[in-house]
Design a protein around this motif. Sequence first.
Motif, PDB file in Angstrom:
ATOM      1  N   TYR A  94      45.847  54.658  43.985  1.00 15.69           N
ATOM      2  CA  TYR A  94      45.353  53.457  43.204  1.00 15.69           C
ATOM      3  C   TYR A  94      45.574  51.684  44.304  1.00 15.69           C
ATOM      4  O   TYR A  94      46.659  52.594  45.724  1.00 15.69           O
ATOM      5  N   ASP A  95      45.033  51.406  44.703  1.00 13.83           N
ATOM      6  CA  ASP A  95      44.908  50.635  46.098  1.00 13.83           C
ATOM      7  C   ASP A  95      45.856  49.480  45.617  1.00 13.83           C
ATOM      8  O   ASP A  95      47.100  49.056  46.297  1.00 13.83           O
ATOM      9  N   ASP A  96      46.440  49.418  43.516  1.00 19.25           N
ATOM     10  CA  ASP A  96      46.737  48.308  43.523  1.00 19.25           C
ATOM     11  C   ASP A  96      48.232  49.335  42.759  1.00 19.25           C
ATOM     12  O   ASP A  96      48.100  49.205  41.033  1.00 19.25           O
ATOM     13  N   PRO A  97      49.149  49.896  42.946  1.00 18.04           N
ATOM     14  CA  PRO A  97      49.740  51.207  42.014  1.00 18.04           C
ATOM     15  C   PRO A  97      50.864  50.142  40.952  1.00 18.04           C
ATOM     16  O   PRO A  97      51.258  50.622  40.161  1.00 18.04           O
ATOM     17  N   ALA A  98      51.156  49.155  40.939  1.00 19.10           N
ATOM     18  CA  ALA A  98      52.420  48.293  40.888  1.00 19.10           C
ATOM     19  C   ALA A  98      51.209  47.411  39.475  1.00 19.10           C
ATOM     20  O   ALA A  98      52.251  47.510  38.354  1.00 19.10           O
ATOM     21  N   GLY A  99      50.346  47.237  40.130  1.00 18.37           N
ATOM     22  CA  GLY A  99      49.284  46.443  39.212  1.00 18.37           C
ATOM     23  C   GLY A  99      49.404  47.864  37.475  1.00 18.37           C
ATOM     24  O   GLY A  99      49.355  47.226  36.495  1.00 18.37           O
ATOM     25  N   VAL A 100      48.811  48.654  38.249  1.00 15.25           N
ATOM     26  CA  VAL A 100      48.386  49.908  37.340  1.00 15.25           C
ATOM     27  C   VAL A 100      49.409  49.620  36.385  1.00 15.25           C
ATOM     28  O   VAL A 100      49.317  50.370  34.990  1.00 15.25           O
ATOM     29  N   LEU A 101      50.608  51.014  36.584  1.00 12.22           N
ATOM     30  CA  LEU A 101      51.681  50.852  35.871  1.00 12.22           C
ATOM     31  C   LEU A 101      52.260  49.466  35.324  1.00 12.22           C
ATOM     32  O   LEU A 101      52.389  50.124  34.341  1.00 12.22           O
ATOM     33  N   CYS A 102      51.534  48.652  36.211  1.00 11.75           N
ATOM     34  CA  CYS A 102      52.546  47.582  34.605  1.00 11.75           C
ATOM     35  C   CYS A 102      51.448  47.181  33.789  1.00 11.75           C
ATOM     36  O   CYS A 102      52.171  46.789  32.656  1.00 11.75           O
ATOM     37  N   ASN A 103      50.151  47.109  33.603  1.00  9.59           N
ATOM     38  CA  ASN A 103      48.966  47.374  32.798  1.00  9.59           C
ATOM     39  C   ASN A 103      49.250  48.356  31.916  1.00  9.59           C
ATOM     40  O   ASN A 103      49.315  48.155  30.705  1.00  9.59           O
ATOM     41  N   LEU A 104      50.003  49.817  32.289  1.00  9.19           N
ATOM     42  CA  LEU A 104      50.873  50.615  31.353  1.00  9.19           C
ATOM     43  C   LEU A 104      51.814  50.804  30.720  1.00  9.19           C
ATOM     44  O   LEU A 104      51.966  50.469  29.400  1.00  9.19           O
ATOM     45  N   VAL A 105      52.277  49.771  30.901  1.00 10.14           N
ATOM     46  CA  VAL A 105      53.799  49.257  30.376  1.00 10.14           C
ATOM     47  C   VAL A 105      53.125  48.217  29.258  1.00 10.14           C
ATOM     48  O   VAL A 105      53.761  48.083  28.258  1.00 10.14           O
ATOM     49  N   ALA A 106      52.645  46.899  29.652  1.00 11.67           N
ATOM     50  CA  ALA A 106      52.084  46.623  29.219  1.00 11.67           C
ATOM     51  C   ALA A 106      50.759  46.479  27.365  1.00 11.67           C
ATOM     52  O   ALA A 106      51.614  46.283  26.409  1.00 11.67           O
ATOM     53  N   GLU A 107      50.492  47.472  27.832  1.00 10.62           N
ATOM     54  CA  GLU A 107      49.662  48.266  27.418  1.00 10.62           C
ATOM     55  C   GLU A 107      50.148  49.275  25.947  1.00 10.62           C
ATOM     56  O   GLU A 107      49.726  49.559  25.234  1.00 10.62           O
ATOM     57  N   GLU A 108      51.369  49.442  26.285  1.00  8.98           N
ATOM     58  CA  GLU A 108      52.481  50.231  25.604  1.00  8.98           C
ATOM     59  C   GLU A 108      51.792  52.044  25.782  1.00  8.98           C
ATOM     60  O   GLU A 108      52.157  52.881  25.011  1.00  8.98           O
ATOM     61  N   ASP A 109      50.875  51.836  26.629  1.00 11.54           N
ATOM     62  CA  ASP A 109      50.722  53.233  27.134  1.00 11.54           C
ATOM     63  C   ASP A 109      51.992  54.328  27.731  1.00 11.54           C
ATOM     64  O   ASP A 109      51.488  54.524  28.830  1.00 11.54           O
ATOM     65  N   PHE A 110      52.787  55.156  27.500  1.00  6.87           N
ATOM     66  CA  PHE A 110      53.086  55.214  27.399  1.00  6.87           C
ATOM     67  C   PHE A 110      53.521  57.351  28.099  1.00  6.87           C
ATOM     68  O   PHE A 110      53.727  57.550  29.051  1.00  6.87           O
ATOM     69  N   ASP A 111      52.585  57.516  27.382  1.00  7.25           N
ATOM     70  CA  ASP A 111      51.737  59.223  27.867  1.00  7.25           C
ATOM     71  C   ASP A 111      51.243  58.210  29.339  1.00  7.25           C
ATOM     72  O   ASP A 111      51.285  59.875  30.462  1.00  7.25           O
ATOM     73  N   GLY A 112      50.350  57.873  29.761  1.00  8.70           N
ATOM     74  CA  GLY A 112      49.032  57.095  30.655  1.00  8.70           C
ATOM     75  C   GLY A 112      50.612  56.842  31.581  1.00  8.70           C
ATOM     76  O   GLY A 112      50.198  57.599  32.751  1.00  8.70           O
ATOM     77  N   LEU A 113      51.198  56.274  30.894  1.00  9.66           N
ATOM     78  CA  LEU A 113      51.819  55.519  32.201  1.00  9.66           C
ATOM     79  C   LEU A 113      52.848  56.726  32.683  1.00  9.66           C
ATOM     80  O   LEU A 113      53.240  57.254  34.420  1.00  9.66           O
ATOM     81  N   LYS A 114      53.412  57.589  32.082  1.00  7.09           N
ATOM     82  CA  LYS A 114      54.113  59.252  32.657  1.00  7.09           C
ATOM     83  C   LYS A 114      52.960  59.700  33.066  1.00  7.09           C
ATOM     84  O   LYS A 114      53.307  60.702  34.403  1.00  7.09           O
ATOM     85  N   ASN A 115      51.945  60.299  32.860  1.00  5.32           N
ATOM     86  CA  ASN A 115      50.486  61.160  33.683  1.00  5.32           C
ATOM     87  C   ASN A 115      50.650  60.347  34.988  1.00  5.32           C
ATOM     88  O   ASN A 115      50.632  61.038  36.117  1.00  5.32           O
ATOM     89  N   THR A 116      50.713  58.949  35.168  1.00  3.19           N
ATOM     90  CA  THR A 116      50.338  58.388  36.174  1.00  3.19           C
ATOM     91  C   THR A 116      51.303  58.185  37.177  1.00  3.19           C
ATOM     92  O   THR A 116      51.005  58.679  38.556  1.00  3.19           O
ATOM     93  N   ILE A 117      52.732  58.755  36.878  1.00  2.08           N
ATOM     94  CA  ILE A 117      53.580  58.584  37.821  1.00  2.08           C
ATOM     95  C   ILE A 117      53.426  60.709  38.270  1.00  2.08           C
ATOM     96  O   ILE A 117      54.202  60.844  39.019  1.00  2.08           O
ATOM     97  N   SER A 118      53.324  60.938  37.450  1.00  7.38           N
ATOM     98  CA  SER A 118      54.174  62.900  37.834  1.00  7.38           C
ATOM     99  C   SER A 118      52.881  63.217  38.389  1.00  7.38           C
ATOM    100  O   SER A 118      52.749  64.288  39.264  1.00  7.38           O
TER     101      SER A 118
END
Length: 125
Positions: A94-118
């Motif tokens: 991602y061009d802005d990985p921190a922004g992507v992770l923050c958005n996933l947390v804000a959206e409470e998309d924890f599956d997406g967060l886990k997948n993005t990190i993995s």
Amino acid sequence: LSVAVDAASEGDVETIRRIVQQGLDVNQGDYDGRTMLHLAAAEGNVKVARLLVEEGADVSVVDRWNQSPLHDAVQSDHQQVAQLLGAYGADLHYDDPAGVLCNLVAEEDFDGLKNTISFGTPPDS
């Protein structure tokens, strides 16, 4: 190309196989740069995705929005396709990985967060 794109989206392995045997470039994109692999990943068509990567599809190809097939699989929560692409060397950049992770947390998309990190986005980005 439109027949191939439709077949990839619909999971039509036999049509994809026939079109590839006729010489269609598996990395050819549409007007947005989206390839058959992008569409198979977005729709969760693991059999089509497997065929395409076995035929030489580039797992790191990006469309005009800088999205790879792995991005599509992760965003659509298609784990099998994401794992397949990861096994062939795809990772998320991602061009802005921190922004992507923050958005996933804000959206409470924890599956997406886990997948993005993995799939290669470090949690301390």
